[in-house]
Design an enzyme around this catalytic site. Structure first.
Site, PDB file in Angstrom:
ATOM      1  N   HIS A 130       4.494 -10.252   3.010  1.00 45.37           N
ATOM      2  CA  HIS A 130       3.675 -11.252   3.711  1.00 45.37           C
ATOM      3  C   HIS A 130       2.842 -12.107   2.761  1.00 45.37           C
ATOM      4  CE1 HIS A 130      -0.478  -9.391   3.723  1.00 45.37           C
ATOM      5  NE2 HIS A 130       0.234  -8.344   3.355  1.00 45.37           N
TER       6      HIS A 130
ATOM      7  N   ASN B  36      -6.115  -9.837  -6.912  1.00 47.08           N
ATOM      8  CA  ASN B  36      -6.140 -10.454  -5.590  1.00 47.08           C
ATOM      9  C   ASN B  36      -7.444 -11.160  -5.252  1.00 47.08           C
ATOM     10  OD1 ASN B  36      -6.762  -7.542  -5.682  1.00 47.08           O
ATOM     11  ND2 ASN B  36      -7.410  -7.827  -3.574  1.00 47.08           N
TER      12      ASN B  36
ATOM     13  N   THR C  52       0.827  -1.212   0.000  1.00 46.69           N
ATOM     14  CA  THR C  52       0.000   0.000   0.000  1.00 46.69           C
ATOM     15  C   THR C  52       0.858   1.257   0.000  1.00 46.69           C
ATOM     16  OG1 THR C  52      -1.903  -1.072   1.038  1.00 46.69           O
ATOM     17  CG2 THR C  52      -1.706   1.315   1.318  1.00 46.69           C
TER      18      THR C  52
ATOM     19  N   GLN D 209       0.593  -9.941  -5.576  1.00 46.54           N
ATOM     20  CA  GLN D 209       0.136 -11.330  -5.597  1.00 46.54           C
ATOM     21  C   GLN D 209       0.982 -12.225  -6.504  1.00 46.54           C
ATOM     22  OE1 GLN D 209      -2.033 -12.766  -3.707  1.00 46.54           O
ATOM     23  NE2 GLN D 209      -3.124 -11.030  -2.814  1.00 46.54           N
TER      24      GLN D 209
ATOM     25  N   CYS E 262      -9.054  -6.789   2.148  1.00 47.50           N
ATOM     26  CA  CYS E 262      -9.102  -5.343   2.312  1.00 47.50           C
ATOM     27  C   CYS E 262     -10.530  -4.809   2.268  1.00 47.50           C
ATOM     28  CB  CYS E 262      -8.284  -4.670   1.213  1.00 47.50           C
ATOM     29  SG  CYS E 262      -6.577  -5.208   1.178  1.00 47.50           S
TER      30      CYS E 262
END
Length: 374
Positions: free
Chosen positions: A202, A152, A72, A180, A327
């Site tokens: 992550h 995603n 982000t 991704q 999200c």
């Protein structure tokens, strides 16, 4: 009952080797990388070695890699600063982008009057290259193309190399949110003609709050955060050697094991799709004509009292899956992605995202519970 985790597009468990490396650095190598004495120099070496690893894995130079807190921050920095510093007046994107991109687009439209063009997508969320080329032919001033590598929510893959070539053919710049894709899909920023790229650790069994952005040396952006001279004056704030090293090791491990991991994931995907083959009410989003990431299986379910609570019903049976992007999972209305692909109101999306860590027994149990809740 052992829980089954099938939401690896939301996040992935931290690799034990990476966790051990990070713990050792946190405890033993706690120096500030900006300090000039021995502890600081050692911390700096850890950060720079991590940067070298990342640069090598994406075909960049070390001077083009900047560590961030995640995807982000990278998306915000690259989009907003390219408008502010490079005079970008138009951005071509799609309605299926991550909120970190879509909300950055809204911000530059509001604050700078930047023209935003969202390309239409097909039933699986894929743009048409001829639509992109038609927009690029329309000379409307300095242009940035911002399109994600892998969606995603749906797993749809955009043809990144062709997009980069088209963008440069018409004098535009190209940014891709590759969050991704990295780890399981190859990235070569030069061969793919990428100007800017965003990453989050992550998603490939690295630490949260760690990412990087690639900025081609052809472009000079000013910092998004003002402060110290860290990250070569590009991102103020003390670097975390542990996070940088954890990101680099997780990324390196994912790339080294890519073929083995992909083979395992593809076998699990085939098992899952075979298990629903005869159930006409469960439909995979997309078809054989659309390239998708094997780890993301987007399933369209009939909207019933049971499927309306499908994520909860799976959860109480010990299975973690998602109704879409993490999200937007708290939102009551359909995500922009589902609206863009025209998903019918009487259908419900279930996203199952797989990992090499999953097993055939887990997929069998998931299928059993899913079919009981349709």
């Amino acid at each position: 009952m052992k829980r089954i985790y099938l939401d690896h597009a939301a996040t992935t468990p931290l690799d034990p080797e990476v966790a051990g490396l990070m713990h050792r650095i946190q405890v033993q190598d706690f120096g500030n990388p900006s300090s000039i004495y021995a502890e600081g120099r050692k911390a700096r070496m850890i950060v720079e070695n991590a940067r070298k690893t990342v640069a090598r894995l994406i075909g960049a130079s070390t001077g083009e890699v900047f560590f961030t807190s995640g995807g982000t921050e990278a998306n915000n920095t690259l989009i907003k600063n390219s408008v502010r510093d490079l005079g970008i007046r138009r951005i071509i994107s799609s309605p299926t982008e991550h909120p970190g991109v879509l909300n950055s687009l809204r911000a530059v439209a509001r604050d700078y009057g930047t023209e935003i063009v969202l390309l239409p997508v097909n039933h699986a969320g894929q743009i048409a290259l001829d639509e992109l080329e038609a927009q690029l032919r329309n000379e409307a001033g300095p242009t940035l193309v911002s399109l994600m590598y892998v969606n995603n929510e749906l797993g749809t893959i955009h043809p990144i190399k062709e997009i980069g070539r088209l963008a440069h053919q018409y004098g535009a710049l190209f940014h891709t949110d590759a969050v991704q894709a990295l780890g399981l899909f190859p990235v070569d920023v030069a061969a793919m003609e990428i100007d800017f790229l965003s990453c989050s650790a992550h998603k490939f069994n690295g630490p949260k709050a760690a990412g990087f952005m690639y900025i081609s040396s052809r472009h000079r952006l000013r910092p998004f955060l003002d402060g110290g001279a860290q990250e070569r004056n590009m991102r103020a704030g003390t670097e975390s050697p542990a996070l940088c090293a954890g990101l680099a090791r997780a990324f390196e491990k994912a790339v080294d094991e890519r073929a083995k991991r992909l083979d395992a994931i593809q076998q699990l995907r085939a098992q899952l799709l075979d298990g629903i083959r005869h159930h006409t009410d469960i439909r995979p989003v997309g078809d054989d004509t659309v390239a998708v990431h094997p780890k993301i299986v987007a399933l369209s379910l009939p909207l019933t009292p049971k499927t309306e609570a499908i994520v909860f019903n799976l959860d109480i049976n010990g299975i973690a899956a998602s109704a879409g992007s993490a999200c937007s999972s708290g939102a009551e209305k359909a995500s922009p992605t589902l609206e863009a692909i025209g998903m019918a109101e009487d259908r419900k999306l279930l996203r199952v995202s797989l990992s090499h860590l999953n097993t055939a027994d887990e997929i069998e149990r998931f299928l059993r519970v899913l079919l009981q809740n349709i």
